[in-house]
Design an enzyme around this catalytic site. Sequence first.
Site: not given
Length: 774
Positions: A447-448, A615, A710, A742
Amino acid sequence: MQTHNLGYPRIGNRRELKTACEQYWAGKIEPCQLEQTAKSIRLFNWQLQKDAGIDWIPCNDFSFYDQTLDTCLMVGAIPERYHQLIEGNKAHSLDLLFAMARGYQKDGIDITAMEMTKWFDTNYHYIVPEFRANQKFSYFSNKAVNEFVEAKSGGFQAKPVLLAPVSFLLLGKEKEEGFSRLELIDDLLPVYLEALKQLDERGAYFVQLDEPCLSLSLSKAELDAIKKTYERISQKCPQLKIILTSYFECYGNNLQTVLDLPVHTVHLDLVRCPSQLEDILTTGFVKSNKYLSLGLVDGRNIWKNDFKQSLSMIERAKQKIGKDRLWIAPSCSLLHSPCDLDLETNEKVLTPEIKQWLAFSKQKLHEVSALRQLAAGDADPLIQQALQDNIRCIESRRISPLIHNDLVKQRTAAVVDRDTRRKSPAAVRREKQRATLQLPLFPSTTIGSFPQTREVRSWRAQWKKGELAAAEYNDLLRAETERAVRLQEEIGLDVLAHGEFERNDMVEYFGEQLAGFVFTANGWVQSYGSRCVKPPIIYGDVRRPHPMTVEWSSYAQSLTDKWMKGMLTGPVTILQWSFVRNDQPRSETCMQIALAIRDEAVDLEKAGIRIIQIDEPAIREGLPLRRENWQEYLDWAVRAFRLSASGVEDTTQIHTHMCYSEFNDIIESIADMDADVITIETSRSQMELLNVFARFKYPNEIGPGVYDIHSPRIPSKSEMIALLEKARSVIPAEQLWVNPDCGLKTRAWDETKAALKEMVAAARLLRQSVKTSA
């Protein structure tokens, strides 16, 4: 007239709770040390509120992770997979709480975390309760009682705060079909009554019941459940004085139900909905014996209260019901505001002119107290001087030349429909992009962001303090970027990301380079658990003075023959995750940001970047709470995203990312954003969110997150394959990407490497199985 507060930031002025929790998770401190840090924060917060002149101080607003999770523990709503931690006392009570929030992978036990989603229209995340048919509840945790006793013993006039039963149920999810979680209210109520009874026995006088779902459009069944709840509480705990609080919106069609409830005090959020004061003052409430809490000080933004405006509202209420039945308060919990403006001592970071316009949580307490004194006619010269100073600051901001830029306003006004449309339809673009990019089936990416280690954060801190030269800092970041690129190549990812080591935060990084933004040194607020963010402050018109990301993306692309994604934050998310100016419509500010991001995307494309991710995790979060107001918001929010993404050629692939959002009722707007690829969080919900994309026949490509970033647990290859097979059963294979939920910023490198290797292996196996079956 009395004052009260609805809740106070729990993180500590210097993020002491974050530090202690992360030390505990790393095994560096014992449970008693973490609990001592928590106690110190609570005592500090209570004393601060008492010193500020708050009459009734909230307790049980503290949490190690999240107040909804605390409520799950209070009522024994603990999913069965965690029972093995309870049996035989295998885990400390703190470990149970953190296992539910973050997952558990230790001593041969592997348990996934509970779902997490946004708290109404804020950037705070809560843990989603899980409910099953015929579920039984029991009084499991006495945290609320213990913290009341602690506050009372410390000499504080405290009111316990509880998330009310119906809102607790409505904020959760059914984990099996064939029943409604609202049916559980009769089994849940006795547990709440037990908690309230214990609070009563220990001397509680007021209890604040948060019923935030009253800000939503509720059904008759939901309103009936609320009536039943408060009638039972009134019957079983007649001595307790209930303060009913809801916030973020008007009561709307729920108002008559609210007025009929047997409660002592009704709270109004007069920041989000000032018109409801007149609504309630024209009802039978005026002749009742109930009290009214006026939420006048903005608990969600950082602008100084306009005393003249607030005093006029207090005066109107005094005329109708008298001063003795009025309470003065913030609009909502101060959880959503930074702790203390006094900590901002660096005038280079926050200039005195702008600082004088602001108020953080500590200052908001003093505003509440000052409003009470002024409304009571206090002639004290100091309080009268406070009024004059407030009037001067409000006027200073209104006329300041820092606020307005005519060129920005003109450019925004000149935007036309064709500026918000790509050159060709999605199907045409898809063929051009496939010919250009030549990616395999089930392309894998991230995601980055990649892990921001303590070392990386220390470099940034040294550079900001002037202890590390810019050239040396950049050399260190370049080395870390190359390390991330080489790791991704080694693992075998198909589309790479540069890692974002130069960025402190996905919004703050852009805000620091955009005109119209200002920053703080210590303006932290909690996003979830130990994750804190420092939102920028949008004080004026927004523009982009220079390129913001091109240098780093170009450098990363020069290191590899694989495609490198350019990483941008979208205009709606920058807006939602900032403290936004309140002197013009939010839509106007959002369009200004969109033009700045559009310029950046065009410059990335010119630099050879052919995949650009914009995003937008906050699109859903920004929805008004009442459905009748949705379309107006969605129209300008989608238009702003399209404006930011439509300056590039058809061959450039636009991605967007959204996390911890429900899409069922806004899927048409999501599709209308016209992103070539959307990546979403789906692992905690076991791909449940994909169903709406399947039913809608979403036309573009989708990357459903296959593992929860997470949580510290490392998912297995088979676990991710199972999730991808679920995805493949509802979404065509040629539309699917493979990625985490994420960004990986908060994870450690060892976790990241292991999980990504498993993810890439899963993608390859699935790719091979499709080829074999074909």
